[in-house]
Design an enzyme around this catalytic site. Sequence first.
Site, PDB file in Angstrom:
ATOM      1  N   GLY A   1       0.818  -1.217   0.000  1.00 61.44           N
ATOM      2  CA  GLY A   1       0.000   0.000   0.000  1.00 61.44           C
ATOM      3  C   GLY A   1       0.849   1.264   0.000  1.00 61.44           C
ATOM      4  O   GLY A   1       2.071   1.217   0.140  1.00 61.44           O
ATOM      5  N   ASP A   2       0.174   2.391  -0.226  1.00 59.64           N
ATOM      6  CA  ASP A   2       0.804   3.719  -0.207  1.00 59.64           C
ATOM      7  C   ASP A   2       1.923   3.864  -1.243  1.00 59.64           C
ATOM      8  O   ASP A   2       2.872   4.615  -1.044  1.00 59.64           O
ATOM      9  CB  ASP A   2       1.368   4.041   1.196  1.00 59.64           C
ATOM     10  CG  ASP A   2       0.278   4.040   2.240  1.00 59.64           C
ATOM     11  OD1 ASP A   2      -0.858   4.381   1.902  1.00 59.64           O
ATOM     12  OD2 ASP A   2       0.583   3.692   3.394  1.00 59.64           O
TER      13      ASP A   2
ATOM     14  N   LYS B   1      -0.532   5.317  -5.619  1.00 58.80           N
ATOM     15  CA  LYS B   1      -1.602   5.010  -6.576  1.00 58.80           C
ATOM     16  C   LYS B   1      -2.403   6.263  -6.930  1.00 58.80           C
ATOM     17  O   LYS B   1      -2.750   6.485  -8.086  1.00 58.80           O
ATOM     18  CB  LYS B   1      -2.548   3.938  -5.995  1.00 58.80           C
ATOM     19  CG  LYS B   1      -1.870   2.605  -5.748  1.00 58.80           C
ATOM     20  CD  LYS B   1      -2.798   1.611  -5.077  1.00 58.80           C
ATOM     21  CE  LYS B   1      -3.163   1.966  -3.653  1.00 58.80           C
ATOM     22  NZ  LYS B   1      -2.052   1.953  -2.687  1.00 58.80           N
TER      23      LYS B   1
ATOM     24  N   GLY C   1      -5.847   5.919   1.771  1.00 59.73           N
ATOM     25  CA  GLY C   1      -5.591   7.360   1.750  1.00 59.73           C
ATOM     26  C   GLY C   1      -4.765   7.607   0.506  1.00 59.73           C
ATOM     27  O   GLY C   1      -3.611   7.202   0.446  1.00 59.73           O
ATOM     28  N   HIS C   2      -5.379   8.190  -0.505  1.00 57.55           N
ATOM     29  CA  HIS C   2      -4.695   8.406  -1.781  1.00 57.55           C
ATOM     30  C   HIS C   2      -4.451   9.901  -1.946  1.00 57.55           C
ATOM     31  O   HIS C   2      -5.388  10.693  -1.938  1.00 57.55           O
ATOM     32  CB  HIS C   2      -5.528   7.840  -2.937  1.00 57.55           C
ATOM     33  CG  HIS C   2      -5.701   6.355  -2.865  1.00 57.55           C
ATOM     34  ND1 HIS C   2      -6.408   5.637  -3.784  1.00 57.55           N
ATOM     35  CD2 HIS C   2      -5.229   5.448  -1.978  1.00 57.55           C
ATOM     36  CE1 HIS C   2      -6.374   4.347  -3.462  1.00 57.55           C
ATOM     37  NE2 HIS C   2      -5.670   4.218  -2.362  1.00 57.55           N
TER      38      HIS C   2
ATOM     39  N   GLN D   1      -5.028  -0.274  -1.182  1.00 54.22           N
ATOM     40  CA  GLN D   1      -4.090  -1.153  -0.488  1.00 54.22           C
ATOM     41  C   GLN D   1      -3.053  -1.675  -1.501  1.00 54.22           C
ATOM     42  O   GLN D   1      -2.723  -0.967  -2.429  1.00 54.22           O
ATOM     43  CB  GLN D   1      -4.807  -2.301   0.242  1.00 54.22           C
ATOM     44  CG  GLN D   1      -5.637  -1.846   1.445  1.00 54.22           C
ATOM     45  CD  GLN D   1      -6.923  -1.123   1.101  1.00 54.22           C
ATOM     46  OE1 GLN D   1      -7.756  -1.631   0.390  1.00 54.22           O
ATOM     47  NE2 GLN D   1      -7.098   0.087   1.621  1.00 54.22           N
TER      48      GLN D   1
END
Length: 436
Positions: free
Chosen positions: A12-13, A16, A40-41, A225
Site C-alpha cells: 500500500g501507499d 496510486k 488514503g490516496h 491497499q
Amino acid sequence: MSAVVIVGAQWGDEGKGKIVDIYTEFAEVVVRYAGGPNAGHTLVVGDEKLIVRLLPSGILRRETLCVLGQGMVVDPQVLVGEIDELRRRGHENVEERLLLSERAHLILPYHIELDSLRESSAPQDRAIGTTKKGIGPAYEDKVRRTGIRAGELRDLDRLAQRVAAALEAWAPTMKALGGRVPEVSEIIEPLRPLAARLVPLLGNASVVTEEAIRSGKRVMLEGAQGTLLDVDHGTYPFVTSSSAVAGGAAIGAGIGPNRISTVLGITKAYTTRVGSGPFPTELDDEDGKHLQKVGDEFGSVTRRPRRTGWLDLPALRYAARVNGIDGLALTKLDVLTGLEKVKVCVAYDTPQGRVTDLPIDQLDDERVRPVYEELEGWTENLEGARVLEQLPPAARNYVRFLEEGAGVPVYLVSVGPSRAATIVLHNPFVGRAAAP
Ligand code: GDP
Ligand code: IMO
Ligand code: MG
C-alpha cells in the site's frame, strides 16, 4: 476498448492516487474497486493537496465520472464528509460526477467499534495494526450475509430490520470484547440525513462501467491497499479483508476479466509498510530514517509512521505474477537521492537454500534472510527531470536494474509528489506520450 487496472505492488501507499490522477487525463471513467476508508490516496495538483479515502482519485478532473464500485465498503459519514470538503475547496459538480454502487457494502458504527475493540484486546503479536475504520467487520458481514448494502439506504425501515439482525449476530462478540450493543435507533437516526445525500448517487455500477467500455470510453480501475495486503495473496493474516489484486478489479467493478486491457503495478523505489506483519527488508538504521524523513513516510489516514526498507525484487516479481502486471509505475525515486549506496533485495536465503521467488509463507521464519545487491547512489535532485535522460546515470541504472529484476517494463517514473514531477514513458491508453 480499454480498461486499465492500477494496482499497488507492495504493502500500500505506493502512490496510486498520483498515478491514477496522472493517467485520468486520458480516461472518462474511474472506478474504485476495493477497500474503503482505510485507503488514503494523495493528490497534489499545483498548490493543492488532497487526500481521498473513498472517492476515486479521478475526482479532481472536472469531466471524469467517478464510480465507487461494489467491491468497496463505504462509510456514509466519511463519504459525505469528503464530498463536502471538496465543495468547501470550491470544486464544482462533484456529486453530479459520482456514482455509488447500490451493491457496495456499508460500514456502520458497530463495525468501527468492533474493529477497535478487537485490535485493542488482541495480544501484541496478534494485533493486525488495522486502520480501525471498520473494514474487517464490514467485509465479514458481507461474507456472513448479514451486511447492509448501499442500495438499502432507499428504505430505512427495512434497513432497520436488517441492522437488527446484524446486531443480533454480532452481540456475543461485542459483549465478549467488553463492548455495548447499540440500539437500532442509534444506528438509523444518524443515517437519515446521510441517506438523503447518498440515495441520489446510487446506481448500477456494473451496467455503467460495461456500457462505458463498450462505447469506447477509457476506464481506469483504481485499486486500494496493495498486493501484499490482499486477503488471498498477501502476508496472511497481516492483511486487509478485500481482494486488492488486479483480479479483484473485475469483481469489484462488475465487469468481465476480458474487459481489462492493461494492468499497471505501482511500486515505490523502496518499500514501506504500516501496521504489523513481516517485512524482511525493513531497516532500523540511518538509511531507514533517511527514507522515512525524506519520503515523509507517515500514514495518510492514521499518521502512523510507516516502516521503511529496501526494495524487494522477489516481492515485485510475485506481484507481477499474481496481478499479471504489464508495466510498472515507479514512484518516489527522488527519495533515494543522497544515499551513498542503495541496496536491493534480489533473492532470499532459506533453510531450503537460496531462492529467487518470494518465500511468502516463510517470512516470519528468522532463518529466511534477504540477499542484497548494492548499487551506487546519487546526490542530484531529481524533481525537475521530465525525461529519463535528465536523470543522473546512477538513477537511470537503478531504474534499469529494477526493470530487469522485476521482469516488467517501467511505464512511468515519478520524481516528486506533484502532477508535474513525472516522467511518462508509456501511456496505457494512448501509447507513447509526452510528460504531462
Ligand atoms: P497511495 O495510497 O498509493 O495513493 O499513496 P499515498 O498517497 O498514501 O502515499 C504516497 C505519498 O507519496 C503521498 O504523500 C504522495 O504525495 C507522495 N508521492 C507520490 N509520488 C511521489 C514521488 O515520486 N516522490 C515523492 N517525494 N513523493 C511522492
Ligand atoms: P492505501 O490504499 C497502507 C493496512 C493497515 C493494516 C492492514 C489491515 O492508501 O494504499 P485494515 O484497516 O484494512 O483492516 O488494516 O492493512 N492498510 C494499509 N496500509 N495503505 C493502505 O491503503 C492500507 N489500508 C490498509 O495498516 O496493516
Ligand atoms: Mg495511501
